[in-house]
Each structure stands twice: as structure tokens, then as C-alpha cells.
Design an enzyme around this catalytic site. Structure first.
Site, PDB file in Angstrom:
ATOM      1  CD  GLU A  90      -1.217  -0.521   3.620  1.00  0.00           C
ATOM      2  OE1 GLU A  90      -1.939   0.381   4.025  1.00  0.00           O
ATOM      3  OE2 GLU A  90      -1.253  -1.671   4.064  1.00  0.00           O
ATOM      4  CB  CYS A 110       7.099  -5.104   8.609  1.00  0.00           C
ATOM      5  SG  CYS A 110       8.428  -4.205   9.421  1.00  0.00           S
ATOM      6  CB  CYS A 114       6.477  -2.028  15.903  1.00  0.00           C
ATOM      7  SG  CYS A 114       8.147  -1.679  15.344  1.00  0.00           S
ATOM      8  CG  LEU A 214      13.041   7.444  20.602  1.00  0.00           C
ATOM      9  CD1 LEU A 214      14.344   6.771  20.218  1.00  0.00           C
ATOM     10  CD2 LEU A 214      13.303   8.864  21.100  1.00  0.00           C
ATOM     11  CG  HIS A 215       7.472   4.678  18.303  1.00  0.00           C
ATOM     12  ND1 HIS A 215       7.086   5.897  17.796  1.00  0.00           N
ATOM     13  CD2 HIS A 215       7.636   3.869  17.225  1.00  0.00           C
ATOM     14  CE1 HIS A 215       7.004   5.822  16.477  1.00  0.00           C
ATOM     15  NE2 HIS A 215       7.333   4.613  16.107  1.00  0.00           N
ATOM     16  CB  CYS A 333       1.686   1.728   9.197  1.00  0.00           C
ATOM     17  SG  CYS A 333       3.093   1.092   8.511  1.00  0.00           S
TER      18      CYS A 333
HETATM   19  N1  SAH Z   1       9.998   0.709   9.678  1.00  0.00           N
HETATM   20  C1  SAH Z   1      10.112   2.124   9.534  1.00  0.00           C
HETATM   21  C2  SAH Z   1       9.209   2.647   8.467  1.00  0.00           C
HETATM   22  C3  SAH Z   1       7.748   2.409   8.732  1.00  0.00           C
HETATM   23  S1  SAH Z   1       7.201   3.877   9.335  1.00  0.00           S
HETATM   24  C4  SAH Z   1       9.924   2.801  10.863  1.00  0.00           C
HETATM   25  O1  SAH Z   1       9.642   2.102  11.841  1.00  0.00           O
HETATM   26  O2  SAH Z   1      10.119   4.003  10.967  1.00  0.00           O
HETATM   27  C5  SAH Z   1       5.665   3.523   9.754  1.00  0.00           C
HETATM   28  C6  SAH Z   1       5.060   4.750  10.347  1.00  0.00           C
HETATM   29  O3  SAH Z   1       3.765   4.414  10.757  1.00  0.00           O
HETATM   30  C7  SAH Z   1       5.855   5.177  11.561  1.00  0.00           C
HETATM   31  O4  SAH Z   1       6.060   6.571  11.511  1.00  0.00           O
HETATM   32  C8  SAH Z   1       4.983   4.798  12.677  1.00  0.00           C
HETATM   33  O5  SAH Z   1       5.209   5.752  13.621  1.00  0.00           O
HETATM   34  C9  SAH Z   1       3.590   4.846  12.061  1.00  0.00           C
HETATM   35  N2  SAH Z   1       2.628   3.959  12.718  1.00  0.00           N
HETATM   36  C10 SAH Z   1       2.564   2.636  12.749  1.00  0.00           C
HETATM   37  N3  SAH Z   1       1.544   2.202  13.509  1.00  0.00           N
HETATM   38  C11 SAH Z   1       0.919   3.303  13.954  1.00  0.00           C
HETATM   39  C12 SAH Z   1      -0.211   3.545  14.791  1.00  0.00           C
HETATM   40  N4  SAH Z   1      -0.924   2.536  15.312  1.00  0.00           N
HETATM   41  N5  SAH Z   1      -0.542   4.817  15.031  1.00  0.00           N
HETATM   42  C13 SAH Z   1       0.152   5.856  14.501  1.00  0.00           C
HETATM   43  N6  SAH Z   1       1.222   5.691  13.716  1.00  0.00           N
HETATM   44  C14 SAH Z   1       1.601   4.440  13.444  1.00  0.00           C
END
Ligand code: SAH
Length: 343
Positions: A90, A110, A114, A214-215, A333
């Protein structure tokens, strides 16, 4: 049949020579594909007919097909694409003021799992090729409405630094004045914190932007949210970011999803300030979590979000709050692909 987008200018020039044609036409071919949106060689009207035929006999231009489209009331569009091997990826187009950002996937599925992200739920299938990454950009460029595609972010499905060569190869074409001609500063690589990839990136002659997801501000929480933290823990990651900014003189943006009950309390923000305070050229982008029902993820209250933001601001940290876009179309995502595969 081969994907012509795998070839760069030099490779295309030698191909044309080997077909008995003139290498001068290579730039024309690139322009037809990337600037004028031709999907067929037969429409490249200023090329000799014999060359058009020879190219059509060996190559295709667009390798994907649209399998689904969701349009948000805020103008965000989410495209689901089917690849030649039937895998789904997508991409999202996000309009804002005078810009349109294309959010691009770099892998099918992926590996990194996460636990707030829908992309990892079905696991990893494979890397996208350079041509498939360019397919996404090409399709978006040719289908966005009312304005031009101006920015590219690798924030779709997958980990771009885990598919380094293909992503960088695609970025060179996205950046090339002969092709998409999107400035490097308008291209962002987002990573879950793959240290060797960040190190490699800092030696490239490309001024791309770097975002680090970072999260969390301590290893325990981050490892719970992002298993990759066990391999590349915070201390090493932040050290790597110090080196990156020192070497490139470019800013690192830290993405921080605020999740209720997990990483958004007063202690978390204190630790975040400590973690980042010595880092020159850092910015924090706060993202209220997009709800993913499968993962029981929800955002904190707006009071908590504002407290988190104000605390960073007061500590002198450059902070922005990302406006949620496309919530009504499951723009988090991986969500569209997930939905499609469930149907
Ligand atoms: N693997 C890389 C690229 C993917 S980025 C990385 O981790 O940076 C995917 C984006 O989607 C990231 O900015 C992440 O913060 C966001 N994302 C994924 N799940 C999310 C959710 N439940 N709510 C908000 N943002 C989300």
C-alpha cells in the site's frame, strides 16, 4: 519480461546501444516514463518505431495494478496495489497546503513486529525491488489530484534500511532531474533504528531526511513496543544519531507515537528529555496513536498529549504534533492490506 525501471541512465544507454539504437534516446525514455507518465513504449512518439518495438519486446513499465482505493474526506488517498506475484502493498497520498506527500512501502509485510503497528501482523514476505518501489511513486504521481507530488516519505509498510540497496537505488531515481526530480530534502527515510543502516546512510552523497521511530524513552518500554530495541538499544541508537548529526550536519526527527497507558506519562517525557537533551539538531514529532483494533492500541487524552508536548517544549526540545490524517480510511500503516486480506 523485465522491469525497465531497474535500469539507471548508464544501463539504459548501454541497452539502447546493444539494441543497435542511439544512446541519446535514453534520456527521452526516462522522461517519457517518469515525467510524462507513459505506461506504453508505443506512446513514446518521438522515438523511432523500431526502438519502441524492441523495447516493448523486452520490457514493461508499470509492474503493479490497483487493487483498492480509499479516499478520506480530508483528501488523503490510500492505494492498495497488487504486484506481479499477487502480493499486496500500500501507498498513501497526503495533501497539505501546497504539497502532496507520497507515503511509500519498502517491503511486503515487515519483520520487525512493532506491537502498535498493523504492518507486522502478518509477518514478512519479501523486499520490494527498486522497480516496485518506483511503481508506487509513479502510480501516485500520475493519479494525485489537483497538485503535484512534492514529497516522499518511506513510512509505509516495511523497514527501508532493511532493504537498503533497493531503497537507495529508488531514491536516486526519485531525486534525479532526468526522472522524478524530487529534491533530496523532500525525501524522508524512516527507520525503526537499524544502526548499521544509519551509519551507511551518513556516507551517501544524498541530503535525504532521516526519521527515527523512537516511541519510548527507556529500554524496557521500547523493547516491549519494538523488539528491534533488543538488538539496537537506546544508548547505542542515540549515540549513532549523535554521530549522524555530527557527520552530516542534518537534523534527525524522532517519531514518537503516544499510546494510552504505555509511553505517554510524566515519567516517560522526563526520560525523553534526558535522552535527547545533548543532541544538537533533533526534533520530536508526536503522533497520537492511530487505533488498531487487532492490537488494542488507543491514543491518550488530548490533555495528556498536550502535557507531553508542553513538557518537551519547556525543556527546549523542538517538538511538533502530527495531525492525524486519513483516520476514516484506516490510514495507519498496514491497515488497508490487513483489511483486504481478511475480506
Ligand atoms: N519501519 C520504519 C518505516 C515504517 S514507518 C519505521 O519504523 O520508521 C511507519 C510509520 O507508521 C511510523 O512513523 C509509525 O510511527 C507509524 N505507525 C505505525 N503504527 C501506527 C499507529 N498505530 N498509530 C500511529 N502511527 C503508526
Amino acid at each position: 519480461m523485465q522491469d525497465i525501471k531497474e535500469l539507471n541512465l548508464k544501463e539504459l544507454e548501454s541497452k539502447l546501444l546493444s539494441l543497435g539504437s542511439n544512446k541519446y534516446y535514453a534520456k527521452e525514455v526516462l522522461s517519457w516514463i517518469y515525467q510524462r507518465g507513459a505506461y506504453e513504449f508505443s506512446s513514446m512518439s518521438n522515438l523511432p518505431a523500431t526502438l519502441r518495438k524492441a523495447l516493448a519486446g523486452e520490457f514493461y513499465i508499470l509492474g503493479l495494478e490497483l487493487a483498492g482505493l480509499q479516499e478520506s474526506i480530508d483528501g488523503t488517498s490510500k492505494f492498495l496495489f497488487e504486484l506481479k506475484d499477487k502480493n499486496l502493498v500500500e501507498a498513501v497520498s497526503i495533501p497539505a497546503a501546497r504539497r502532496i506527500t507520497g507515503c511509500i512501502s519498502s517491503q511486503v509485510g515487515c519483520k520487525f513486529a512493532c506491537n502498535f503497528c498493523a504492518s507486522g501482523i502478518k509477518g514478512f514476505k519479501r523486499n520490494l525491488t527498486k522497480g516496485e518501489i518506483l511503481d508506487e511513486v509513479l502510480y501516485l504521481k500520475n493519479n494525485v489530484k489537483n497538485a503535484q507530488l512534492t514529497h516522499i516519505v518511506f513510512m509505509g509498510t516495511g523497514e527501508p534500511l532493511d532493504n537498503y540497496e533497493n531503497v537507495l537505488g529508488a531514491i536516486r531515481i526519485i531525486n534525479s532531474p532526468l526522472a522524478f526530480n524530487i529534491g533530496a530534502r523532500r525525501i524522508t527515510i524512516s527507520t525503526s533504528g537499524i544502526i548499521p543502516g544509519i551509519e551507511k546512510l551518513q556516507s551517501e552523497d544524498l541530503q535525504v531526511e532521516l526519521s527515527v521511530s523512537l516511541h519510548a524513552s527507556d529500554d524496557l518500554t521500547r523493547s516491549r513496543l519494538m523488539p528491534v530495541n533488543k538488538k539496537y538499544p537506546l544508548k547505542d541508537l542515540i549515540k549513532c544519531c549523535h554521530e549522524y548529526t555530527a557527520k552530516t550536519n542534518r537534523q534527525v526527527t524522532f517519531e514518537y507515537i503516544l499510546i494510552k497507558g504505555l509511553n505517554s506519562d510524566g515519567l516517560s517525557v522526563k526520560k525523553l528529555v534526558t535522552l535527547l537533551k545533548d543532541l544538537r539538531l533533533a526534533k520530536v514529532n508526536l503522533i497520537p496513536a492511530n487505533p488498531v483494533p487487532e492490537l488494542k492500541i488507543i491514543p491518550p487524552s488530548s490533555g495528556e498529549i498536550n502535557y507531553f508536548k508542553e513538557s518537551l517544549f519547556k525543556a527546549g526540545i523542538n517538538v511538533t504534533l502530527r495531525k492525524e490524517r486519513g483516520q476514516d480510511i484506516d490510514a495507519a500503516c498496514g491497515q488497508l492490506r490487513l483489511k483486504h486480506e481478511k475480506d
